[in-house]
Design a protein around this motif. Structure first.
Motif, short mmCIF file in Angstrom:
data_model
loop_
_atom_site.label_atom_id
_atom_site.label_comp_id
_atom_site.label_asym_id
_atom_site.label_seq_id
_atom_site.Cartn_x
_atom_site.Cartn_y
_atom_site.Cartn_z
N ARG A 94 28.89 29.23 65.19
CA ARG A 94 27.32 29.68 65.91
C ARG A 94 26.39 28.65 65.06
N LYS A 95 26.65 27.23 64.39
CA LYS A 95 25.47 26.48 65.10
C LYS A 95 25.57 25.77 66.01
N GLN A 96 26.40 26.32 66.54
CA GLN A 96 26.94 25.33 68.08
C GLN A 96 26.13 26.13 69.05
N ARG A 97 25.95 27.63 68.70
CA ARG A 97 25.26 27.97 70.15
C ARG A 97 23.57 28.02 69.80
N GLU A 98 23.90 28.26 68.37
CA GLU A 98 22.11 28.09 68.25
C GLU A 98 21.49 27.06 68.44
N PHE A 99 22.15 26.05 68.55
CA PHE A 99 21.88 24.86 69.13
C PHE A 99 21.70 24.39 70.28
N THR A 100 22.91 25.55 70.93
CA THR A 100 22.50 25.30 72.72
C THR A 100 21.28 26.09 73.06
N GLU A 101 21.49 27.20 72.37
CA GLU A 101 20.16 28.45 72.99
C GLU A 101 19.03 27.45 72.52
N ASP A 102 18.36 26.78 71.09
CA ASP A 102 17.47 26.23 70.99
C ASP A 102 16.73 25.10 72.11
N LEU A 103 18.37 24.41 72.18
CA LEU A 103 17.96 22.60 73.31
C LEU A 103 17.63 23.81 74.88
N ASN A 104 18.37 24.71 75.04
CA ASN A 104 17.68 25.68 76.52
C ASN A 104 16.34 25.73 76.96
N ASN A 125 13.19 14.10 86.87
CA ASN A 125 13.98 13.12 86.26
C ASN A 125 12.82 11.35 85.89
N GLU A 126 12.49 11.61 86.91
CA GLU A 126 11.52 9.80 87.20
C GLU A 126 10.28 9.96 86.77
N SER A 127 9.85 11.14 85.96
CA SER A 127 8.10 10.75 85.76
C SER A 127 8.53 10.59 84.82
N ASN A 128 6.84 10.37 84.87
CA ASN A 128 6.94 10.00 82.45
C ASN A 128 6.45 11.30 81.84
N LEU A 129 6.34 11.97 82.45
CA LEU A 129 5.81 13.60 81.45
C LEU A 129 7.71 13.34 81.32
N ALA A 130 8.52 13.46 82.08
CA ALA A 130 10.27 14.37 82.12
C ALA A 130 10.97 13.31 80.80
N LYS A 131 10.46 11.83 81.13
CA LYS A 131 11.31 10.69 80.52
C LYS A 131 10.33 11.05 79.23
N GLN A 132 9.74 11.21 78.94
CA GLN A 132 8.78 11.24 77.12
C GLN A 132 9.34 12.08 76.89
N GLN A 162 12.23 14.27 77.53
CA GLN A 162 13.39 14.00 77.54
C GLN A 162 13.82 13.80 76.27
N ALA A 163 12.73 12.10 76.12
CA ALA A 163 12.32 11.40 74.53
C ALA A 163 12.66 12.33 73.25
N ARG A 164 11.31 13.31 73.65
CA ARG A 164 11.81 14.06 72.42
C ARG A 164 12.01 15.01 72.07
N ILE A 165 12.89 15.69 72.99
CA ILE A 165 13.84 16.87 72.49
C ILE A 165 15.08 15.72 72.12
N GLU A 166 15.81 14.37 72.42
CA GLU A 166 16.91 13.70 72.23
C GLU A 166 16.54 13.86 70.34
N LYS A 167 14.94 13.03 70.01
CA LYS A 167 14.30 12.75 68.53
C LYS A 167 14.49 13.49 67.94
N ASP A 168 13.86 15.41 68.59
CA ASP A 168 14.22 15.83 67.73
C ASP A 168 15.89 16.69 67.52
N PHE A 169 16.79 17.07 68.42
CA PHE A 169 17.68 17.51 68.44
C PHE A 169 18.53 16.80 68.21
#
Length: 175
Positions: A110-120, A45-52, A54-61
């Protein structure tokens, strides 16, 4: 001759007893092992890699997540409108609109399941990359501090042996 055999067994017994008594002392010499502990959640949660990551994932999803929310809002509004209009529309129209809503709801699920699977899947992949680099940082810290073992998420650890911040610092300095 019989006395000799029995004294031999007594000697064997004494040697065995001495070995049993000496064994804890031999292990006690290794008890000076240097131990560290690491809080993996904090690391992720606190390393720079983790923060980066998380930011990429939020942007992409975020766009997909917003589209799903928007679709859910439209379906809810259409269902409320159908409920209000039900007394004044004919049976065939009501059934047709209910079917449309049901189909839209299935598509949304269906879209919610795909979204959750892709995010996971993305979270899993990113965490694996971070873990790989964290293991390198962990080994560096262990060597620098001359630690024999680093325990992951122990139920209790004295804060003096917690090396999480050192590992985060080493991880942040990696390129």
């Amino acid at each position: 001759m019989k006395l000799y055999k029995s004294s031999k067994w007594i000697q064997v017994g004494l040697i065995a007893a001495a070995t049993v008594l000496a064994a804890p002392q031999a292990f006690a010499q290794d008890a000076g092992a240097r131990i560290g502990s690491v809080n993996v959640d904090k690391l992720f949660n606190e390393s720079n890699l983790a923060k980066q990551s998380q930011a990429r994932i939020e942007k992409d999803f975020s766009k997909r997540q917003n589209d799903i929310r928007e679709s859910a809002g439209k379906i809810k509004a259409a269902a409320e409108k159908l409920e209000r209009d039900a007394p004044v529309i004919n049976e065939a129209e009501r059934v047709r609109r209910q079917r449309e809503l049901a189909e839209q709801d299935r598509e949304l699920q269906r879209k919610q399941r795909e979204f959750t699977e892709d995010l996971n899947q993305r979270n899993f992949e990113d965490r694996a990359k971070i873990a790989e680099k964290a293991n390198i940082a962990l080994k560096q810290v262990a060597e620098q501090k001359k630690l024999d073992i680093i325990v992951q998420d122990p139920p209790y650890a004295n804060p003096k042996i917690d090396v999480t911040d050192d590992i985060i610092k080493a991880l942040n300095s990696q390129k």
